[in-house]
Write a protein that holds these residues in place. Sequence first.
Motif, mmCIF file in Angstrom:
data_model
loop_
_atom_site.group_PDB
_atom_site.id
_atom_site.type_symbol
_atom_site.label_atom_id
_atom_site.label_comp_id
_atom_site.label_asym_id
_atom_site.label_seq_id
_atom_site.Cartn_x
_atom_site.Cartn_y
_atom_site.Cartn_z
ATOM 1 N N ASP A 1 0.813 -1.221 0.000
ATOM 2 C CA ASP A 1 0.000 0.000 0.000
ATOM 3 C C ASP A 1 0.844 1.267 0.000
ATOM 4 O OD1 ASP A 1 -2.326 -1.375 -0.024
ATOM 5 O OD2 ASP A 1 -2.729 -1.208 2.130
ATOM 6 N N ASN A 2 0.398 2.246 -0.785
ATOM 7 C CA ASN A 2 1.023 3.580 -0.818
ATOM 8 C C ASN A 2 2.529 3.551 -1.037
ATOM 9 O OD1 ASN A 2 -1.519 4.813 -0.169
ATOM 10 N ND2 ASN A 2 -1.191 4.102 1.926
ATOM 11 N N THR A 3 2.956 2.557 -1.802
ATOM 12 C CA THR A 3 4.389 2.406 -2.078
ATOM 13 C C THR A 3 4.600 2.423 -3.581
ATOM 14 O OG1 THR A 3 4.766 1.175 -0.052
ATOM 15 C CG2 THR A 3 6.345 0.809 -1.821
ATOM 16 N N TYR A 4 5.627 3.162 -3.995
ATOM 17 C CA TYR A 4 5.867 3.347 -5.433
ATOM 18 C C TYR A 4 7.210 2.745 -5.822
ATOM 19 C CZ TYR A 4 1.918 6.355 -4.744
ATOM 20 O OH TYR A 4 0.665 6.809 -4.411
ATOM 21 N N PRO A 5 7.190 1.642 -6.598
ATOM 22 C CA PRO A 5 8.441 1.001 -6.982
ATOM 23 C C PRO A 5 9.089 1.642 -8.212
ATOM 24 C CG PRO A 5 6.564 -0.542 -7.052
ATOM 25 C CD PRO A 5 6.023 0.835 -7.009
ATOM 26 N N ILE A 6 10.411 1.713 -8.164
ATOM 27 C CA ILE A 6 11.200 2.175 -9.302
ATOM 28 C C ILE A 6 12.250 1.110 -9.588
ATOM 29 C CG2 ILE A 6 12.742 3.991 -10.161
ATOM 30 C CD1 ILE A 6 11.402 5.897 -8.154
ATOM 31 N N GLU B 1 2.801 14.177 -10.238
ATOM 32 C CA GLU B 1 3.424 14.888 -9.113
ATOM 33 C C GLU B 1 4.583 14.064 -8.538
ATOM 34 O OE1 GLU B 1 2.190 16.457 -4.708
ATOM 35 O OE2 GLU B 1 0.576 15.823 -6.059
ATOM 36 N N LEU B 2 4.346 12.766 -8.379
ATOM 37 C CA LEU B 2 5.392 11.896 -7.841
ATOM 38 C C LEU B 2 6.547 11.744 -8.818
ATOM 39 C CD1 LEU B 2 3.471 9.087 -5.965
ATOM 40 C CD2 LEU B 2 5.184 10.606 -5.005
ATOM 41 N N VAL B 3 6.219 11.645 -10.094
ATOM 42 C CA VAL B 3 7.268 11.512 -11.110
ATOM 43 C C VAL B 3 8.192 12.730 -11.048
ATOM 44 C CG1 VAL B 3 7.725 11.442 -13.602
ATOM 45 C CG2 VAL B 3 5.978 9.950 -12.617
ATOM 46 N N LYS B 4 7.611 13.880 -10.774
ATOM 47 C CA LYS B 4 8.392 15.112 -10.619
ATOM 48 C C LYS B 4 9.378 14.977 -9.442
ATOM 49 C CE LYS B 4 7.194 19.977 -10.823
ATOM 50 N NZ LYS B 4 6.089 20.912 -10.650
ATOM 51 N N THR B 5 8.883 14.433 -8.337
ATOM 52 C CA THR B 5 9.738 14.184 -7.159
ATOM 53 C C THR B 5 10.867 13.221 -7.517
ATOM 54 O OG1 THR B 5 7.846 14.487 -5.691
ATOM 55 C CG2 THR B 5 9.725 13.301 -4.776
ATOM 56 N N LEU C 1 12.035 1.638 -3.497
ATOM 57 C CA LEU C 1 10.637 1.767 -3.102
ATOM 58 C C LEU C 1 10.452 3.077 -2.352
ATOM 59 C CD1 LEU C 1 10.220 -1.878 -1.729
ATOM 60 C CD2 LEU C 1 9.587 -1.052 -3.993
ATOM 61 N N TYR C 2 9.432 3.839 -2.741
ATOM 62 C CA TYR C 2 9.223 5.170 -2.177
ATOM 63 C C TYR C 2 7.923 5.229 -1.392
ATOM 64 C CZ TYR C 2 8.456 10.258 -2.067
ATOM 65 O OH TYR C 2 8.230 11.555 -1.666
ATOM 66 N N HIS C 3 7.978 5.845 -0.217
ATOM 67 C CA HIS C 3 6.773 6.110 0.571
ATOM 68 C C HIS C 3 6.758 7.588 0.928
ATOM 69 C CE1 HIS C 3 3.789 6.040 3.776
ATOM 70 N NE2 HIS C 3 3.399 4.869 3.284
ATOM 71 N N GLN C 4 5.588 8.221 0.810
ATOM 72 C CA GLN C 4 5.545 9.681 0.975
ATOM 73 C C GLN C 4 5.809 10.159 2.395
ATOM 74 O OE1 GLN C 4 1.953 10.089 -1.610
ATOM 75 N NE2 GLN C 4 2.862 12.053 -2.107
ATOM 76 N N THR C 5 5.518 9.327 3.408
ATOM 77 C CA THR C 5 5.775 9.802 4.772
ATOM 78 C C THR C 5 6.982 9.136 5.426
ATOM 79 O OG1 THR C 5 4.054 8.311 5.589
ATOM 80 C CG2 THR C 5 3.440 10.618 5.274
ATOM 81 N N ASN C 6 6.993 7.792 5.513
ATOM 82 C CA ASN C 6 8.102 7.145 6.217
ATOM 83 C C ASN C 6 8.333 5.718 5.723
ATOM 84 O OD1 ASN C 6 9.598 5.661 8.249
ATOM 85 N ND2 ASN C 6 9.320 7.427 9.579
ATOM 86 N N VAL D 1 18.358 -5.612 1.713
ATOM 87 C CA VAL D 1 17.187 -4.751 1.854
ATOM 88 C C VAL D 1 17.565 -3.666 2.853
ATOM 89 C CG1 VAL D 1 14.746 -4.641 2.503
ATOM 90 C CG2 VAL D 1 15.663 -6.730 1.470
ATOM 91 N N VAL D 2 17.545 -2.416 2.416
ATOM 92 C CA VAL D 2 18.063 -1.357 3.288
ATOM 93 C C VAL D 2 17.212 -0.099 3.226
ATOM 94 C CG1 VAL D 2 19.695 -0.479 1.545
ATOM 95 C CG2 VAL D 2 20.210 -0.128 3.949
ATOM 96 N N VAL D 3 16.998 0.503 4.395
ATOM 97 C CA VAL D 3 16.328 1.811 4.460
ATOM 98 C C VAL D 3 17.395 2.837 4.097
ATOM 99 C CG1 VAL D 3 15.098 3.457 5.932
ATOM 100 C CG2 VAL D 3 14.801 0.992 6.302
ATOM 101 N N SER D 4 17.218 3.488 2.945
ATOM 102 C CA SER D 4 18.298 4.351 2.448
ATOM 103 C C SER D 4 17.976 5.844 2.550
ATOM 104 C CB SER D 4 18.637 3.985 1.006
ATOM 105 O OG SER D 4 17.520 4.196 0.188
ATOM 106 N N GLY D 5 16.827 6.164 3.142
ATOM 107 C CA GLY D 5 16.432 7.561 3.327
ATOM 108 C C GLY D 5 15.072 7.582 4.006
ATOM 109 N N ASN D 6 14.612 8.759 4.402
ATOM 110 C CA ASN D 6 13.303 8.854 5.078
ATOM 111 C C ASN D 6 12.175 8.264 4.242
ATOM 112 O OD1 ASN D 6 14.175 10.131 7.421
ATOM 113 N ND2 ASN D 6 14.228 12.120 6.400
ATOM 114 N N HIS D 7 12.308 8.382 2.925
ATOM 115 C CA HIS D 7 11.225 7.931 2.037
ATOM 116 C C HIS D 7 11.552 6.660 1.264
ATOM 117 C CE1 HIS D 7 9.212 11.768 2.713
ATOM 118 N NE2 HIS D 7 10.386 12.342 2.534
ATOM 119 N N TRP D 8 12.779 6.141 1.418
ATOM 120 C CA TRP D 8 13.244 5.092 0.507
ATOM 121 C C TRP D 8 13.669 3.795 1.191
ATOM 122 C CZ3 TRP D 8 12.717 6.165 -4.585
ATOM 123 C CH2 TRP D 8 12.637 7.523 -4.969
#
Length: 267
Positions: free
Chosen positions: A100-105, A120-124, A150-155, A173-180
């Motif tokens: 849910d609410n996750t955007y894979p690249i 809007e997300l593509v711009k980000t 994988l991107y999440h808008q909040t955390n 599998v690594v948390v590489s940023g607040n959103h990633w």
Amino acid sequence: MKDIKMVVTDMDGTLLNSNHEVSTKFFDLFKHLKKQDIQFVAASGRPYYSIVKKLQTIESDIIIVAENGGLVIKNEQTLLSNVLNPNRVKELYALVTKIDNTYPIFCTKHKAYIYRASEELVKTFSEYYSAYTIVDNLEEITDDIIKIALYHQTNSEAHIFPHVKHLKPKLNVVVSGNHWVDISEAITNKGKALTFLQKELGVKPSETMVFGDFNNDLEMLKCAEYSYAMANAHPDVKAVANFETDTNDNNGVELVLEQLIAESSKH
């Protein structure tokens, strides 16, 4: 510090400020590093072409570790490349497109394949992935995949990581940023890439300086005696690093490089 032969820095949250910019101060300091034969390495979760864009003027003098260690490139020559097993990609695709609410690249050497994201997300995303194609299914991806971001808008740590952490240790599998959160082959991390470069160039951990701020930097911080956590770093990073410097917005990397250059020029 006088024995340092290689400086390695992460990009986002470390060398780049909050506006994703490299300071002019850094480029001035780089000239001194070059004069003193200190090898500079940019090591990021970003794709190769995105790192090049930030460091275009010095590209031919540096080594780039992209996609969290999935790619190591010097002067456009690939020294190391780890791609995800194509059979595994199918299973991963099925899993990550259902969170849910996750955007894979899906990240490949030359471009990113973005799965069904809004304009809007593509711009980000384009700050990191300027070369991209929007896709609706896996069949549209024809290149080898190095990493799935994988991107999440909040955390990302709270909302993505719990759904994918079971993939460890078969995959990295690594948390590489607040959103990633990033998924790659188990052998892929910045530490492995740095160890490879240390061997290639004959540089010891005692001759290596590393800067980082997030959990995808942990392995490479352990490869250097001069390991620095940014003041804005994740607590895990501060626990592993031997030293701390100021924040990315207060030129934390540059402050230490100034000391390094002063020490090195005495010899």
